[in-house]
Design an enzyme around this catalytic site. Structure first.
Site, mmCIF file in Angstrom:
data_model
loop_
_atom_site.group_PDB
_atom_site.id
_atom_site.type_symbol
_atom_site.label_atom_id
_atom_site.label_comp_id
_atom_site.label_asym_id
_atom_site.label_seq_id
_atom_site.Cartn_x
_atom_site.Cartn_y
_atom_site.Cartn_z
ATOM 1 N N ILE A 12 0.857 -1.201 0.000
ATOM 2 C CA ILE A 12 0.000 0.000 0.000
ATOM 3 C C ILE A 12 0.890 1.247 0.000
ATOM 4 O O ILE A 12 0.621 2.219 -0.702
ATOM 5 C CB ILE A 12 -0.954 0.023 1.221
ATOM 6 C CG1 ILE A 12 -1.845 -1.224 1.229
ATOM 7 C CG2 ILE A 12 -1.819 1.284 1.198
ATOM 8 C CD1 ILE A 12 -2.808 -1.313 2.418
ATOM 9 N N TYR A 147 -1.456 -9.551 16.453
ATOM 10 C CA TYR A 147 -1.481 -8.482 15.444
ATOM 11 C C TYR A 147 -2.634 -7.529 15.740
ATOM 12 O O TYR A 147 -2.452 -6.305 15.817
ATOM 13 C CB TYR A 147 -1.616 -9.106 14.053
ATOM 14 C CG TYR A 147 -1.632 -8.114 12.920
ATOM 15 C CD1 TYR A 147 -0.530 -7.311 12.651
ATOM 16 C CD2 TYR A 147 -2.761 -7.981 12.102
ATOM 17 C CE1 TYR A 147 -0.552 -6.401 11.598
ATOM 18 C CE2 TYR A 147 -2.782 -7.082 11.048
ATOM 19 C CZ TYR A 147 -1.679 -6.293 10.800
ATOM 20 O OH TYR A 147 -1.700 -5.395 9.766
#
Ligand code: UDP
Length: 326
Positions: A12, A147
């Site tokens: 990204i 995470y």
């Protein structure tokens, strides 16, 4: 505008870098090249400053933020295989790295966008997850959830910096963003299946393939990150950025077979084989994009078939470049 992009050589991040370089920003990219690569910056490399280094290096982060008006913080340990394989490094990067960026942004009065993730919703299978939806996470001792736990704390940190110190910070929660340059090496399903389809190898669908996702397109998500930071009403908020269509992974595999005209079969692989014993998947993850629509006019438009086509072109391009170098 002087812009620092951490993780700017990643998937990204590199699309965001290209966009901001094209807009005339003076861009500095900080990346440790753990999952990103300089190849991703091929379009813009002559028009930016690239610094190889880690967001864990607080002095380096401070010196780079000192020269920036704004920061996009995308550097993170990403991908299920990275999180499962290197839980300690992942936790440190995703917690302390973000804290370093927030602290430096406050010190130097820079605006900052923090890239969070739809993973923070965990196992909440609600029809459309709004930003204030409850989080349903498994045990903190299960590596996968570390995470979501770290990214969730990043958001809490960012929010506290905004509330207590007036830091101008926006938080984005991308949902399964895909597009060219994403590698399948760390587990991501779309590039993985596309690569398998092109190679004529079996498409590995985990579990029974009924789990669903809404894939967002990087060409729509990257500009939305810029728009969010530039929208003062988004400061102090977390905002979903997801795709429009809910699709099962089995259905996705069929679309990928069609678009690549592949003869590959689809094989169901038990989770224990793919990720080891005790792995927990999300059965469903669907965004409510209403807040992003209201704040910045975000509306995911590109149909899934076209998103897959873009990934296919990207993977084929990479294979051709690798072939011509060999
Ligand atoms: N998945 C799959 N085959 C693969 C890679 C992933 O079936 O080769 C599945 C994975 O188990 C999950 C979904 O695809 O159910 C999305 O996985 P990904 O790692 O891309 O994203 P996340 O799990 O973070 O949503």
């Amino acid at each position: 505008m002087r812009t620092l992009i951490t993780g700017g050589a990643g998937f990204i991040g590199s699309h965001l870098t290209d966009l901001l370089v094209a807009r005339g920003d003076e861009v500095v990219v900080l990346d440790d090249l753990s999952t990103g690569c300089v190849d991703n910056l091929a379009t813009s490399i002559d028009s930016l400053q690239f610094v190889e280094g880690s967001v864990l290096d607080a002095d380096l982060v401070d010196s780079l933020v000192a020269r920036a008006d704004r920061v996009f913080h995308l550097a993170a340990a990403v991908g299920v295989h990275t999180i499962l394989g290197e839980p300690l490094r992942s936790l440190r990067t995703n917690l302390h790295g973000t804290e370093n960026v927030l602290e430096a942004s406050l010190t130097h009065d820079a605006e900052v966008l923090i890239a969070s993730t739809s993973e923070i919703y965990g196992k909440n299978t609600a029809d459309a997850l709004s930003e204030d939806a409850d989080r349903i996470l498994g045990s903190p001792l299960t590596a996968r959830w570390t995470y979501a736990a770290a990214k969730g704390l990043d958001e809490s940190f960012a929010h506290a910096y905004a509330r207590e110190h007036g830091l101008r910070v926006a938080i984005a929660r991308p949902f399964n963003t895909v597009g060219p340059r994403q590698t399948g090496r760390y587990g991501m399903v779309v590039p993985n299946l596309v690569r398998q389809a092109i190679a004529g190898a079996p498409l590995t669908v985990h579990g029974d393939g009924t789990q669903t996702r809404c894939f967002g397109y990087v060409g729509e998500v990257a500009p939305a990150l810029v728009a969010l930071l530039e929208e003062p009403r988004a400061h102090g908020c977390a905002v979903n950025l997801g795709g429009a269509r809910e699709v099962s992974i089995l259905e996705l595999a069929g679309i990928i077979r069609d678009r690549t005209e592949s003869e590959s079969e689809v094989t169901l692989v038990p989770y224990s084989e793919a990720y080891g014993e005790g792995y927990e998947d999300m059965q469903r993850r669907v965004p409510n994009n209403q807040l992003a629509a209201e704040l910045i006019g975000y509306e995911p438009r590109l149909p899934l078939e076209r998103i897959v086509d873009a990934v296919v072109d990207g993977v084929r391009g990479r294979l051709e470049r690798a072939g011509s170098r060999a």
